[in-house]
Design a protein around this motif. Structure first.
Motif, PDB file in Angstrom:
ATOM      1  N   UNK A  38       0.813  -1.203   0.000  1.00  0.00           N
ATOM      2  CA  UNK A  38       0.000   0.000   0.000  1.00  0.00           C
ATOM      3  C   UNK A  38       0.853   1.262   0.000  1.00  0.00           C
ATOM      4  N   UNK A  39       1.985   1.231   0.708  1.00  0.00           N
ATOM      5  CA  UNK A  39       2.815   2.442   0.759  1.00  0.00           C
ATOM      6  C   UNK A  39       3.424   2.771  -0.599  1.00  0.00           C
ATOM      7  N   UNK A  40       3.675   1.735  -1.430  1.00  0.00           N
ATOM      8  CA  UNK A  40       4.190   2.000  -2.783  1.00  0.00           C
ATOM      9  C   UNK A  40       3.125   2.681  -3.632  1.00  0.00           C
ATOM     10  N   UNK A  41       1.887   2.204  -3.523  1.00  0.00           N
ATOM     11  CA  UNK A  41       0.788   2.807  -4.286  1.00  0.00           C
ATOM     12  C   UNK A  41       0.580   4.258  -3.860  1.00  0.00           C
ATOM     13  N   UNK A  42       0.544   4.493  -2.552  1.00  0.00           N
ATOM     14  CA  UNK A  42       0.275   5.849  -2.056  1.00  0.00           C
ATOM     15  C   UNK A  42       1.434   6.797  -2.354  1.00  0.00           C
ATOM     16  N   UNK A  43       2.627   6.241  -2.491  1.00  0.00           N
ATOM     17  CA  UNK A  43       3.783   7.091  -2.812  1.00  0.00           C
ATOM     18  C   UNK A  43       3.731   7.594  -4.247  1.00  0.00           C
ATOM     19  N   UNK A  44       3.043   6.871  -5.116  1.00  0.00           N
ATOM     20  CA  UNK A  44       2.857   7.329  -6.501  1.00  0.00           C
ATOM     21  C   UNK A  44       1.628   8.225  -6.517  1.00  0.00           C
ATOM     22  N   UNK A  45       1.820   9.490  -6.216  1.00  0.00           N
ATOM     23  CA  UNK A  45       0.686  10.400  -5.988  1.00  0.00           C
ATOM     24  C   UNK A  45      -0.187  10.587  -7.222  1.00  0.00           C
ATOM     25  N   UNK A  46       0.405  10.561  -8.407  1.00  0.00           N
ATOM     26  CA  UNK A  46      -0.403  10.713  -9.618  1.00  0.00           C
ATOM     27  C   UNK A  46      -1.417   9.580  -9.736  1.00  0.00           C
ATOM     28  N   UNK A  47      -0.923   8.365  -9.540  1.00  0.00           N
ATOM     29  CA  UNK A  47      -1.821   7.208  -9.604  1.00  0.00           C
ATOM     30  C   UNK A  47      -2.837   7.241  -8.468  1.00  0.00           C
ATOM     31  N   UNK A  48      -2.353   7.500  -7.254  1.00  0.00           N
ATOM     32  CA  UNK A  48      -3.203   7.459  -6.065  1.00  0.00           C
ATOM     33  C   UNK A  48      -4.345   8.473  -6.161  1.00  0.00           C
ATOM     34  N   UNK A  49      -4.029   9.680  -6.578  1.00  0.00           N
ATOM     35  CA  UNK A  49      -5.066  10.717  -6.674  1.00  0.00           C
ATOM     36  C   UNK A  49      -6.082  10.386  -7.770  1.00  0.00           C
ATOM     37  N   UNK A  50      -5.595   9.874  -8.894  1.00  0.00           N
ATOM     38  CA  UNK A  50      -6.527   9.480  -9.965  1.00  0.00           C
ATOM     39  C   UNK A  50      -7.467   8.390  -9.461  1.00  0.00           C
TER      40      UNK A  50
END
Length: 818
Positions: free
Chosen positions: A455-467
């Motif tokens: 989960x921390x890898x996903x949240x660290x990619x802010x472009x992906x996470x926000x989309x």
């Protein structure tokens, strides 16, 4: 008998009971019935009754008058009956009278009336382009082993990492409202409330076909006409390139029917789905030729079970696709997997997690670099589902989560659309394969794989996470409004969507879909169909026999560059396919079945037998391919198109079907290449005596009967039965070392193919020659018996070498048009 009057007290009690049981009474009617109203109240009541009475049409008023109704008075002899208009029944569907569904009759407190106006135009929201490299096997292996397996989780209410808590709980509450509602009642309200509902399937197998048509248009036809980064099509119909696609978890096959309708015999499909009632129903493809689609069911081929969650099935399907596409893979893959989750709708995402993973894994296993992918998803709230999307985000150039208007707005369905598979995605494929193995091991265990990416890898990619958050919340808001709208339509059966007809018309026009009804194709009479396809051509031309090649006819072949030759063997026929087998043009059914051909094919071919006694069809020429008239194309082009067509209809997984192949074509001046493929072999029917055998490019052997020589340049002679004289021939320029076309009348020379030089089918067929390799004709060095009256190999080769030397003359470059 006279009706006995009832005591006044009894009448009072009846009035009181009636007013309390009327849930739609006005305030004044809620007062005790035994309380006398004032004069003003009586006047108001009469005025209200009068206005209500006037709302009914004249027929209703007359019927009510016959019953003794008077404005302001109750029904009955003594006016003791009801004074109010009887309201409409509140009984719904199969509910018992008086049944109230707990939680459904109340309000959802959702304003659905401010939904956007229905439109045929849709907007695509892409994820930002990923700048993160695809993780390699050295990264994935050690990292994931620490976190991928946890306790099994069967609840969704706390999955708020990728959606706000309020929206998620509101969505679940709206879904739960329908838990106790009768299905038919829900479907009727849903049909009336959805402005896009009447699009349905048009003339296709089902609604899925229209979803694919919808998405294909919105994404600029990236599926049926894929293009490279420079905007050039990946496949070019005239260059013999097929569009290869896959369709998994997609029975009965609506997606594929649309693609084949759009591309017809220029596409070839491969599919895998579960065996059983939801299998592909190819016999119901009315809009497109199902013969261009080949189902495959994993391990066991056509006898497999089609279960995509089984690793061996995915591997078998991958190998089958690669073997059928020259190891290059598919241009795109479609996946539409789902199963019934009735009573567990809120857990659909969790229950479908392995199916989603396996569809993604199949895409990474079968797509070529640059290939596209579209797959149905449901809710995407859990880290497992979002992690799968994240891996696609890393592996493809662009990714979008898209809900087409053909997908009902109240359901959780969305599609992940992926464009352009990047090179180097194999580690991700191998990793997902490992996760699937783990899921199969844990099917009946208390533990489960709950994440595929930390989960921390996903949240660290802010472009992906926000989309991801924005997409989920936008989708939730639309779904909540749609559910609230259906809720209102269930409660009020008079509500309806007035735009349905107009929206349907707009969408079909925008997507290029004819507004036609679905009709089963009528069975055609073979002979009538033949004449229809020939469109008034000279039918007698089909009966012309080839001119025998002899010493005298050989001398007339002065321009050897104008000719092609084909090794013949077997019976020469013209065959018309009507989709249920192969028929000759006179209408008699042949003795074998070639079910791999679609309708409206007219082919010139041989019915040959290999040395293993396998009936096979060898195509010499093509006239009509799936309704496409190719007779006026150049012979080389016709053969190229026929080769493409044969690749599209071939069924390597079906050994029970007679194979169909294209004859090898040689230039006449290269005849030596044919003779090196001839050998003397002992066959089963030769009685131990060696017989002449020809080995084709696929290493298959057959017994040749002779050589067809076909003139492909339209250099007709004066007085010929055909249209007019086109004095074109081919020659060779020593200076440019290129062949060119030469007009003997105008002395015009050009490298480009002049339109008048193309010999159409009827010219090729009429002017063809046949060199019979019969007894006394020596074409192999081991043959000793030679008849001097007949042409042998040395005679023909000597003639070819003589004339080939005469046409290798110099031509001034100024005379040649580039």
């Amino acid at each position: 008998m006279k009706r006995r009057s009832e005591p006044a007290e009894t009448l009072k009690k009846k009035k009181k009971h009636s007013s309390q049981s009327d849930s739609h009474s006005d305030d004044e009617d809620a007062k005790p019935s035994y309380s006398m109203p004032s004069l003003s109240e009586q006047a108001d009541s009469q005025q209200q009754n009068s206005s209500r009475f006037s709302m009914y049409n004249s027929v209703s008023q007359k019927l009510m008058a016959k019953m003794g109704f008077r404005e302001g008075e109750g029904l009955g002899k003594f006016g003791q009956g009801r004074r109010e208009i009887v309201e409409a029944s509140t009984q719904r569907g199969r509910r018992g009278l008086g049944l109230t569904l707990k939680g459904f009759q109340g309000e959802l407190n959702v304003d659905w009336r401010d939904e956007p106006e229905a439109s045929a135009v849709e907007e695509v929201h892409w994820f930002p382009e990923s700048s993160t490299e695809i993780p390699d096997c050295h990264f994935i292996g050690p990292v994931v082993s620490e976190w991928r397996s946890q306790l099994r989780k069967m609840e969704i209410e706390d999955e708020t990492e990728f959606c706000s808590e309020d929206l998620l709980h509101n969505l679940l509450r709206c879904k739960s409202v329908f838990d106790d509602l009768e299905g038919e009642e829900m479907r009727r309200a849903r049909t009336r409330s959805n402005p896009y509902e009447t699009i349905r399937g048009v003339f296709f197998l089902n609604r899925a076909a229209m979803k694919m048509a919808n998405m294909d248009h919105v994404f600029d036809y990236m599926f049926t006409n894929p293009k490279d980064a420079q905007g050039k099509p990946y496949t070019r119909d005239r260059e013999g390139e097929l569009l290869y696609f896959g369709d998994v978890c997609a029975g009965p096959g609506g997606f594929s029917e649309y693609v084949l309708w759009r591309r017809r015999w220029h596409a070839k499909g491969f599919g895998m789905t579960l065996r059983g009632p939801n299998d592909f129903k190819l016999e119901d493809f009315f809009a497109a030729p199902s013969e261009l689609f080949e189902p495959f069911y994993g391990e066991g081929g056509v006898d497999g079970d089609g279960d995509i969650t089984r690793p061996e099935n995915i591997s078998a399907f991958r190998n089958f696709v690669l073997e059928s596409t020259e190891r290059r893979g598919l241009h795109f893959l479609m996946a539409d997997g789902g199963f019934s989750v009735e009573g567990q709708e809120n857990l659909q995402e969790i229950l479908s997690k392995q199916l989603l993973l396996c569809q993604f894994l199949t895409a990474l296993s079968t797509l070529r670099t640059g290939g596209h992918f579209v797959c149905k998803t449901f809710d995407l709230f859990t880290p497992f589902s979002v992690g799968l999307i994240y891996l696609l985000y890393l592996c493809f150039d662009r990714v979008s989560l898209f809900k087409p208007v053909t997908s009902r707005p109240a359901n959780s369905e969305r599609y992940v659309v992926c464009r352009g598979l990047k090179p180097g995605s194999d580690p991700v494929r191998d990793y997902l394969f490992t996760v699937n193995l783990k899921l199969n091991q844990l099917k009946h265990a208390e533990s489960d794989v709950t994440e595929v990416v930390p989960l921390d890898i996903i949240k660290a990619d802010t472009d992906f996470y926000n989309y991801m958050i924005n997409s989920n919340e936008r989708h939730c808001a639309i779904q909540i409004k749609a559910l609230a709208k259906i809720h209102a339509y269930v409660l009020d059966t008079t509500l309806s969507e007035p735009q349905q007809a107009e929206i349907r018309k707009q969408c079909l026009k925008l997507w290029g879909i004819p507004d036609k009804v679905r009709v089963a194709p009528a069975s055609a009479d073979p002979k009538s169909k033949f004449y229809e396809l020939m469109k008034g051509s000279d039918i007698e031309a089909f009966n012309y026999k080839p001119t025998p090649l002899s010493h005298s006819t050989l001398e007339k072949m002065q321009h050897v560059l104008d000719y092609r030759c084909i090794v013949g063997g077997g019976e020469h026929l013209f065959l018309l396919s009507l989709g249920k087998g192969l028929l000759d043009w006179t209408g008699s059914v042949t003795m074998f079945c070639l079910r791999s051909l679609p309708t409206n094919e007219l082919l010139c071919l041989h019915l040959g037998k290999a040395q293993r006694r396998i009936n096979a069809v060898h195509v010499l020429d093509a006239l009509v391919l799936n309704g496409t008239d190719v007779r006026d194309q150049h012979f080389n082009q016709r053969i190229q198109m026929a080769e493409k067509f044969v690749r599209a209809v071939s069924k390597p997984s079906r050994p029970d079907m007679n194979p169909i192949r294209i004859k090898e074509v040689y230039r006449l001046e290269e005849m030596e290449k044919i003779f090196v493929r001839l050998e003397m072999k002992v066959t089963k029917s030769s009685g131990g005596v060696p017989r002449l055998s020809y080995t084709g490019r696929d290493d298959r052997h057959f017994l040749p009967s002779g050589l067809y020589i076909i003139k492909t340049v339209n250099g007709k002679c004066p007085g010929s039965w055909v249209d007019k004289w086109h004095p074109w021939t081919m020659a060779y320029s020593k200076k440019s070392k290129r062949k060119f076309f030469y007009n003997k009348l105008t002395r015009e020379s050009t490298y480009d193919l002049p339109s008048g030089s193309v010999a159409p089918f009827h010219v090729c067929h009429f002017e063809r020659m046949f060199w019979a390799w019969e007894d006394g004709v020596r074409v192999h060095d081991s043959q000793t018996r030679v008849d001097p009256e007949k042409l042998s190999k040395e005679d023909v080769l000597t003639f070819i070498h003589h004339w080939r030397g005469k046409i290798l003359f110099k031509v001034q470059s100024t005379n040649l048009k580039p």
